[in-house]
Design an enzyme around this catalytic site. Structure first.
Site, short mmCIF file in Angstrom:
data_model
loop_
_atom_site.label_atom_id
_atom_site.label_comp_id
_atom_site.label_asym_id
_atom_site.label_seq_id
_atom_site.Cartn_x
_atom_site.Cartn_y
_atom_site.Cartn_z
N TYR A 1 11.72 -13.87 -97.64
CA TYR A 1 12.44 -14.27 -96.58
C TYR A 1 13.14 -15.71 -96.85
O TYR A 1 14.27 -15.93 -96.05
CB TYR A 1 11.47 -14.35 -95.20
CG TYR A 1 10.84 -13.26 -94.79
CD1 TYR A 1 10.99 -11.85 -95.44
CD2 TYR A 1 9.64 -13.24 -93.99
CE1 TYR A 1 10.17 -10.88 -95.11
CE2 TYR A 1 9.05 -12.32 -93.71
CZ TYR A 1 9.41 -10.91 -94.17
OH TYR A 1 8.45 -10.05 -93.70
N HIS B 1 3.95 -7.45 -101.42
CA HIS B 1 4.94 -6.82 -100.33
C HIS B 1 5.58 -5.51 -100.46
O HIS B 1 5.70 -4.83 -99.44
CB HIS B 1 6.17 -7.92 -100.56
CG HIS B 1 7.00 -8.12 -99.42
ND1 HIS B 1 7.85 -9.19 -99.12
CD2 HIS B 1 7.25 -7.33 -98.20
CE1 HIS B 1 8.58 -9.13 -97.96
NE2 HIS B 1 8.27 -7.94 -97.52
N SER C 1 1.65 -4.10 -98.05
CA SER C 1 2.80 -3.87 -97.27
C SER C 1 3.65 -2.78 -97.71
O SER C 1 3.94 -2.75 -99.15
CB SER C 1 3.79 -5.29 -97.04
OG SER C 1 4.82 -5.02 -96.24
N SER D 1 8.95 -4.58 -87.29
CA SER D 1 10.06 -3.70 -86.58
C SER D 1 9.52 -2.80 -85.64
O SER D 1 10.08 -1.78 -85.45
CB SER D 1 10.97 -3.01 -87.58
OG SER D 1 11.62 -3.72 -88.56
N GLY E 1 12.07 -0.92 -83.37
CA GLY E 1 12.92 0.07 -83.98
C GLY E 1 14.22 0.01 -83.91
O GLY E 1 14.79 -1.00 -84.06
#
Length: 227
Positions: free
Chosen positions: A48, A110, A167, A216, A219
């Site tokens: 990030y 990740h 992830s 998220s 969405g």
């Protein structure tokens, strides 16, 4: 809804604050503010590009007495370029240093994609390609995930992280890791929202004893669009 979910080492607050796409100029103040407003779970990642600023916000909240380190649950993630077992610990320690922490509550791989190694002093975070000035093509590395996972387990052994997980994984990837893991993945983080419910993958992860977290969750199909 429960306020927390049990993990092998400790518990994870059900609701977390993700710092993806938050600019460096805002990350520190936002993280301090959300902790002050009641959030105790902060979800970060090396990729990030704002972990130093996130760490500053965490440290500020603790310094001002908003909470203690033990009250917080901090997640970070291993970038694709550091999958080789010789780089995993260094990558974790870099995140710890940037976040101003002695340990992570959760450390995730990740993505199930191994990319060519890019040294810290060349570019950090490394992004998706080894040299964007030359080519925008990804260069893959022949690194078995089994070796990466063994290195992740050693992070737990050394007390650098308390829980490890995955992830952006699919069911076949979960089957593979479960077949040899000495320390099983505690968490699977995937995109989940009304337009992408992933019910079968969630059910399978639950059958393996994993906690599933959503990124998220609002969405709109805009996960990878610029804010």
């Amino acid at each position: 809804m429960a306020s927390s979910l049990a993990l092998p080492n400790g518990s994870m607050p059900t609701v977390g604050y993700g710092v993806w796409k938050i600019g460096k100029d805002r990350a520190s103040s936002l993280v301090k503010s959300v902790i002050a407003s009641g959030y105790r779970h902060v979800d970060s990642a090396a990729n990030y590009g704002n972990e130093k600023e996130v760490g500053k916000g965490i440290a500020s909240a603790i310094e001002y007495g908003v909470c203690s380190r033990e009250d917080l649950f901090i997640t970070s993630k291993l970038r694709n370029t550091y999958h080789d077992s010789q780089h995993v610990e260094d990558a974790c320690k870099r995140s710890l240093s940037d976040l101003r922490l002695d340990y992570l509550d959760l450390y995730l791989i990740h993505f199930p994609i191994s990319l060519k190694y890019v040294p810290f002093d060349v570019r950090y975070p490394p992004g998706w390609v080894p040299d964007p000035d030359v080519s925008n093509t990804m260069e893959f590395a022949s690194v078995p995930i089994r070796e990466t996972w063994k290195a992740m387990e050693k992070l737990v052994d050394k007390g650098l992280v308390r829980n490890i997980g995955l992830s952006n994984w699919n069911s076949q990837g979960l089957r593979d890791i479960i077949s040899y893991a000495r320390i099983r993945p505690a968490v699977l983080q995937i995109e989940i929202h009304p337009y992408l419910q992933n019910t079968r993958l969630i059910a399978f992860a639950h059958s393996l004893g994993m906690v599933v977290t959503a990124f998220s969750p609002l969405g709109q199909g805009q996960s990878y669009a610029k804010l």
